[in-house]
Write an enzyme that holds these catalytic residues in place. Structure first.
Site, PDB file in Angstrom:
ATOM      1  N   GLN A 296       0.828  -1.209   0.000  1.00 46.70           N
ATOM      2  CA  GLN A 296       0.000   0.000   0.000  1.00 46.70           C
ATOM      3  C   GLN A 296       0.860   1.255   0.000  1.00 46.70           C
ATOM      4  O   GLN A 296       1.632   1.467   0.928  1.00 46.70           O
ATOM      5  CB  GLN A 296      -0.871   0.049   1.252  1.00 46.70           C
TER       6      GLN A 296
ATOM      7  N   GLU B  56      -9.041  -4.395   6.973  1.00 48.10           N
ATOM      8  CA  GLU B  56      -7.898  -4.503   7.865  1.00 48.10           C
ATOM      9  C   GLU B  56      -8.394  -4.794   9.285  1.00 48.10           C
ATOM     10  O   GLU B  56      -7.675  -5.350  10.096  1.00 48.10           O
ATOM     11  CB  GLU B  56      -7.075  -3.221   7.837  1.00 48.10           C
TER      12      GLU B  56
ATOM     13  N   GLU C  47      -4.521   7.298  18.200  1.00 45.79           N
ATOM     14  CA  GLU C  47      -5.071   8.624  18.516  1.00 45.79           C
ATOM     15  C   GLU C  47      -6.184   8.998  17.532  1.00 45.79           C
ATOM     16  O   GLU C  47      -7.237   9.514  17.928  1.00 45.79           O
ATOM     17  CB  GLU C  47      -3.962   9.684  18.484  1.00 45.79           C
TER      18      GLU C  47
ATOM     19  N   SER D 129       0.754   6.417   2.903  1.00 45.55           N
ATOM     20  CA  SER D 129       1.420   7.450   3.698  1.00 45.55           C
ATOM     21  C   SER D 129       2.513   8.149   2.904  1.00 45.55           C
ATOM     22  O   SER D 129       3.155   7.550   2.035  1.00 45.55           O
ATOM     23  CB  SER D 129       2.065   6.821   4.932  1.00 45.55           C
TER      24      SER D 129
END
Lengths: 307, 380
Positions: free
Chosen positions: B124, B242, B359, B127
């Site tokens: 993937q 996922e 977070e 990011s």
């Protein structure tokens, strides 16, 4: 949530609004038929709503009777540890009962010379040989009695263990209901209470601890739901331990977020928290459940929940 | 091929694994080696499972599969974990495969069989150095060129890049100001001219992930997945799996390792191991209900953040217990078993970072499930 479940929930909410509910009142609503029809749905929703409302009933005894297949004809004395039998020490048995009035019969299972046996004794007010009420927290009471001289009867151990497994599962649903009730109070407060010119619920420090408690409650609920198809003692010990842990985390978080209000007698949080602490103990705290689970586990134990 | 029930498939898989394991025990031993050296071994078992038809169950016919409920895949992973080993290629397959089946029928029909068989490995490319938690800040750009696009930019933290054959790239086809609405998804062979992939050595010593540089890479029309501008929605759909199939694989691993630790203690179980078993059961039951919902085509929305948080918490907690139980082997032993434990333990540390940090997940739970007020957003 489908319509049937929604209808059951709203009915239970109005019944439990009264606080204490008798099994007769629930029977009038056709509860027995509902349980016979779909025990998983009926029992899950019943104890969840009982927890959310902070109400109490003797339905835990009814659930045990349903699973063991016979009515004990007495209030059930539940262990206050992860075992299936009530503890006996120095000839005295100690356990917890929900709701019976003085003079009525209470029954539990003890190990008599290593053999499980049902003991029955009157719940007494100072009468000799009667079970002594040590203390009470709401409708739950701790009882103690001398085992010697009690009437004893043989017990089907497998059935009794299944009954205690069902009790752990039911108490877990009640704990999780309590956990959500406390968390909902804290979330409502966090939405309304403003400091520094904004609702405190908009601060990540507040959001993230509430989220952690919610995650614990969701996780414990998933395990508890699976115990309807996999009710091994190992699984229900885990169910009780995870529900206790999640609910006490929700309580601790809610009390922190509620600030000073969470420490007042006036706020509804207090009664819910006290009930949660009692149910944490009934049938074993997490430490006690994990202790017994460790004795039962081996490398061949299948995981909880099967596809 | 007719549909097959769960119990029937379970015994079919169990029988095949048992027979194959007696004939070729090495095939079922997890390799302890660098990622690159271990990969041919992973591929060998993945290929054998494909040839036997087992790993094709639960994937659509016409896309390399034999049809049937997606739950069959979870059954196979359970049976494989009983041997102690599931090839790593299934992890990335479980994350990416379902999205291809749903949104890229043509690409799935061309590639999924090779993906299931282990001949292809997809990674993937989401990011970027300046787009981590803030994934809508992605800058890699796909500029129209004739019938296709030309792709330029940089990706980072791309898992398995040193063994991957293809990269799923989230790239900007709109403006930066459009944020998540201006993103599209492409599949690009890593051997394409203009691509440079550099592994990054992880804290465990393994080349867990890497950087991928795209310099004016030609991307044909057929490489587009879904519609232009749909990249974000596809990535969100992918992330659900996922939390589904991938989380299922991970709970299987945790259960297996806890069982091994119980076995090593020879009947002297420890309450901490009981707690780890219990926590792994929570993850298993949660991901089972998620898998069932996904199999029915339910869009789970923000609830999947709960699964992600449970996944990272459970893995990290259970492996902390395993480290404790290893009584010094983890820190001081040089053997293969200790090396494997260290590698797995370190990988669990990443679980609260990859696929959306803990977070970010907590904020989603607070905002979307608990209805707490949004935090005021600072825009620089």
């Amino acid at each position: 949530m489908d319509d049937v479940e929604g209808l059951i929930r709203s009915t239970l909410q109005s019944v439990f609004a009264a606080g204490e509910v008798t099994t007769a009142e629930l029977d009038d609503l056709g509860w027995a038929e509902l349980i016979a029809d779909d025990p998983a749905l009926a029992v899950t929703v019943l104890f969840d709503e009982q927890g959310r409302s902070g109400a109490s009933s003797a339905m835990l005894d009814v659930e045990v009777a349903r699973v063991i297949g016979c009515d004990l004809g007495a209030a059930v004395i539940f262990p206050v540890a992860g075992d299936d039998f009530i503890a006996v020490s120095d000839g005295f048995a100690t356990g917890a009962v929900v709701g019976p009035s003085s003079g009525s019969l209470v029954s539990g299972v003890v190990l008599d010379d290593g053999r499980p046996a049902v003991v029955s004794v009157a719940l007494g007010a100072g009468r000799e040989g009667a079970a002594e009420v040590l203390e009470a927290r709401g409708t739950w009471r701790r009882v103690r009695f001398a085992v010697e001289g009690c009437s004893m009867a043989p017990v089907d151990v497998a059935a009794w263990s299944a009954g205690m497994a069902a009790a752990r599962r039911a108490v877990a649903f009640e704990l999780l209901g309590l956990g959500w009730a406390m968390l909902d109070l804290a979330c409502a407060h966090a939405r309304e209470r403003e400091q520094f010119g904004r609702p405190i619920g908009s601060f990540q420090a507040v959001q993230h601890q509430l989220a952690d408690a919610a995650v614990a409650l969701y996780g414990a609920k998933a395990l508890a739901d699976e115990s309807w198809t996999d009710a091994r003692t190992e699984v229900t010990l885990a169910v009780k331990a995870e529900a206790s842990t999640a609910t006490l985390l929700a309580a601790r978080t809610a009390q922190q977020v509620l600030g000073g209000m969470g420490f007042t007698a006036e706020h509804p949080f207090g009664a819910l928290f006290r009930r949660a602490l009692v149910l944490d103990r009934v049938l074993g705290t997490p430490a006690s459940c994990y202790q017994r689970l460790a004795e039962l586990l081996d490398a061949e134990t299948a995981p909880a929940g099967s596809l | 091929m007719g549909d097959v029930g769960i119990e029937q498939f379970r015994s079919e898989a169990r029988r095949w694994i048992g027979e194959r394991q007696s004939a070729d025990p090495d095939l079922f031993v997890q390799p302890v080696a660098s990622l690159e050296d271990a990969w041919p071994h992973h591929r060998a078992l993945q290929r054998a499972l494909f040839d036997a038809g087992l790993s094709r169950r639960g994937w659509p016919e016409g896309a390399g599969g034999l049809g049937g409920s997606t739950t069959l895949r979870a059954v196979l992973y359970d049976e494989l974990w009983a041997t102690g080993y599931v090839p790593e290629g299934f992890q990335t397959l479980e994350i990416i495969g379902p999205m291809l089946c749903r949104y890229a029928g043509e690409i799935a029909s061309q590639h999924l069989a090779a993906f299931i068989a282990g001949d292809e490995v997809w990674c993937q490319g989401f990011s970027e150095p300046n787009a981590g938690s803030d994934m809508a800040a992605i800058r890699a750009r796909a500029v129209p060129d004739g019938d296709g696009w030309r792709l330029s930019g940089q990706k980072i933290w791309t898992s398995l890049v040193s063994v991957a054959t293809h990269c799923l790239v989230l790239a900007r086809t709109g403006t930066i100001e459009e944020r998540h609405r201006g993103l599209s998804m492409f599949v690009v062979p890593l051997a394409s001219p203009g691509i440079e992939a550099r592994p990054i050595e992880a804290i465990s010593g393994r080349n867990e992930f890497g950087e991928v540089f795209f310099d004016d890479v030609a991307v044909p029309r057929e490489a587009l997945i879904g519609d232009i501008g749909a990249g974000w929605a596809l990535a969100m759909y992918l992330l659900q799996w996922e939390r589904g199939g991938y989380a299922w694989l991970r709970q299987g691993l945790v259960h297996r390792r806890v069982s091994a630790a119980l076995s090593a203690r020879g009947g002297l179980a420890h309450p901490a191991l009981a707690r780890a078993w219990s926590a792994a059961g929570v993850l298993r039951c949660r991901s089972m209900s998620t898998l069932r919902a996904l199999a029915e085509g339910v869009d789970l929305g923000p609830a999947i953040s709960v699964d992600k948080l449970l996944l990272s918490r459970t893995e990290q907690f259970a492996y902390d217990v395993l480290r404790e139980m290893a009584a010094g082997d983890f820190e001081l032993d040089a053997g293969d078993a200790a090396e494997q434990l260290r590698e797995e333990w370190f990988y669990t540390r990443a679980a609260s970072i990859y696929g959306g940090t803990a977070e970010i997940q907590r904020t989603i739970v607070a905002d979307r499930l608990l209805g707490l007020p949004k935090e005021p957003v600072a825009r620089g």
